[in-house]
Design a protein around this motif. Structure first.
Motif, mmCIF file in Angstrom:
data_model
loop_
_atom_site.group_PDB
_atom_site.id
_atom_site.type_symbol
_atom_site.label_atom_id
_atom_site.label_comp_id
_atom_site.label_asym_id
_atom_site.label_seq_id
_atom_site.Cartn_x
_atom_site.Cartn_y
_atom_site.Cartn_z
ATOM 1 N N THR A 142 0.831 -1.191 0.000
ATOM 2 C CA THR A 142 0.000 0.000 0.000
ATOM 3 C C THR A 142 0.871 1.248 0.000
ATOM 4 O O THR A 142 1.981 1.254 0.548
ATOM 5 N N SER A 146 -1.184 5.074 -4.507
ATOM 6 C CA SER A 146 -1.554 3.872 -5.264
ATOM 7 C C SER A 146 -1.123 2.632 -4.495
ATOM 8 O O SER A 146 -0.432 2.716 -3.474
ATOM 9 N N LEU A 161 -7.235 1.766 -6.551
ATOM 10 C CA LEU A 161 -8.153 1.063 -5.663
ATOM 11 C C LEU A 161 -8.030 -0.425 -5.932
ATOM 12 O O LEU A 161 -7.970 -0.850 -7.094
ATOM 13 N N ARG A 284 -6.733 2.021 0.651
ATOM 14 C CA ARG A 284 -7.014 1.824 -0.773
ATOM 15 C C ARG A 284 -7.499 0.408 -1.117
ATOM 16 O O ARG A 284 -7.547 0.031 -2.282
ATOM 17 N N GLY A 328 -9.490 5.557 -4.778
ATOM 18 C CA GLY A 328 -8.927 4.940 -3.582
ATOM 19 C C GLY A 328 -8.861 5.866 -2.393
ATOM 20 O O GLY A 328 -8.338 5.496 -1.340
ATOM 21 N N ASP A 329 -9.413 7.070 -2.551
ATOM 22 C CA ASP A 329 -9.412 8.042 -1.464
ATOM 23 C C ASP A 329 -10.169 7.484 -0.259
ATOM 24 O O ASP A 329 -11.144 6.742 -0.399
#
Length: 398
Positions: A142, A146, A161, A284, A328-329
């Motif tokens: 992670t 990204s 994500l 994410r 992916g926020d």
């Protein structure tokens, strides 16, 4: 679906895991216009287990253009019978649910998982923005902007994500640092398919015994699938029987409602547990399917919940991209978690309580169960509400 991109590539989303929930997530994301990679080995589905796809799941598969490819291999479930087959002092009345009571042709359809997978694979192959990587994830790292995934064959990719659909021993869940609470139930499920001499009439019958439910679910023709919940030793004993002896045992359990049974090849035993992760999404990574929830096969909730995971995640990721938001926020992940939390919690709780009250020798618990079944049987509005909510939660929201 293509595999012609370079070895290292950036994607909006990556789906890790190619079971039914993972494939559904990948198809839904790609169909929603999200640039998606699916990391999963191409391998034949290993067993002959079946899934009762309830109303909302069938609608979802239709929206994915999957259902038309496999609907002829499925049997409609028009009636559901619950029979108290215990020898206890306090027993519940028989309850029968009919789909026409709520204006539906069928509650859902029972299909062999392997045939559903063939239909999903065919649809996935048509989607130009779905890249299939025929491999397994080796490492998942992670990061702030990204996630980097390296496969066992050394291919690398990044995604904003990741949908972790990699089962109950989820590498994705571990990478996100999400803990899981697990409770063994001291029960096992024996699964097998049978042919029979009497028609099932599109009626699924669930016998409640002291060790758990035994359900006979229609398949096309004069065939049914059986999910028989037992004490582990008894499940293994039955599994070890020859076909004729197992058929006799299953016919006895069914009270011969389907006539003479013949056991089809393939039988399996699965230990039962309930697993709940501490979070449904973090760093994410959004959990889907059995990475997000494991529960016993009561009420056909497992894969149906996994398909709702896939549907909600695809919608939320699409909406994020349409508004220029990083999919992916953390705010997007929390929207997914909120969308799924109540559904997952309520279904797990309901299944657990149904199982506990069935197994309990505590007379007040048996009385409560019997009273609840009596109300379902005799109070029409309550019975119809239970039917609708069993198919798909009406209060699902974002």
């Amino acid at each position: 679906m293509t595999e012609t991109r370079p070895a290292s590539q950036n994607y909006h989303t990556a789906v890790v895991g190619g079971g039914p929930a993972g494939l559904a997530a990948a198809i839904a994301l790609a169909q929603a216009g999200v640039d998606t990679a699916l990391i999963a080995r191409r391998s034949p589905y290993a067993d002959n287990r079946t899934t009762a796809l309830l109303g909302g799941s069938v609608d979802f598969l239709q929206s994915l253009d999957v259902w038309r490819r496999c609907c002829d291999d499925a049997a409609a479930l028009r009636t559901m019978r619950l029979v108290d087959d215990t020898r206890r002092l306090i027993r519940s009345p028989e309850v029968k649910f009919s789909s026409d009571e709520i204006g539906m042709e069928a509650f859902g359809y029972n299909i062999e998982n392997r045939l559903l997978m063939v239909a999903m694979e065919a649809r996935a192959a048509e989607l130009p923005n779905l890249v299939r990587i025929d491999d397994e994830a080796e490492t998942i790292a992670t990061g702030e902007s990204s996630i980097a995934i390296t496969t066992k064959q050394g291919q690398t990719l990044t995604a904003a994500l990741v949908a972790g659909a990699d089962g109950r021993h989820s590498l994705c869940r571990e990478a996100a640092g999400i803990g899981v609470k697990r409770r063994d139930l001291g029960q096992s499920a024996l699964t097998l398919n049978v042919t029979h001499t009497r028609p099932h009439g599109n009626c699924s019958t669930e016998f409640h015994t002291e060790s758990g439910p035994c359900v006979f679910v229609p398949l096309p023709g004069e065939r049914s699938s059986i999910v028989w919940v037992l004490k582990p030793d008894e499940a293994e004993r039955l599994k070890s029987l020859d076909d004729q002896a197992l058929a006799i045992a299953a016919e006895k359990q069914s009270h011969s409602i389907l006539g003479k049974l013949t056991v089809a090849p393939g039988r399996h035993v699965f230990p039962l547990a309930i697993e709940n992760p501490d979070h449904l999404a973090a760093k994410r990574i959004a959990l889907v399917g059995e990475a997000a929830h494991v529960l016993p096969p009561i009420g056909a909730q497992g894969l149906n919940m996994g398909l709702r995971d896939a549907a909600d995640l695809a919608e939320i990721a699409r909406d994020a991209l349409l508004t220029g938001t990083d999919p992916g926020d953390d705010a997007v992940l929390q929207r997914y978690a909120r969308a799924r939390r109540a559904d997952v919690f309520s279904r797990t709780f309901a299944v657990d309580m149904a199982n506990r009250t069935l197994l309990s020798d505590f007379l007040p618990a048996q009385s409560l169960r019997a009273a609840g079944m009596h109300m379902l049987n005799s109070v029409g509005p309550l019975r119809r509400l239970a039917m609708r909510e069993g198919l798909s939660p009406s209060w699902r929201g974002r």
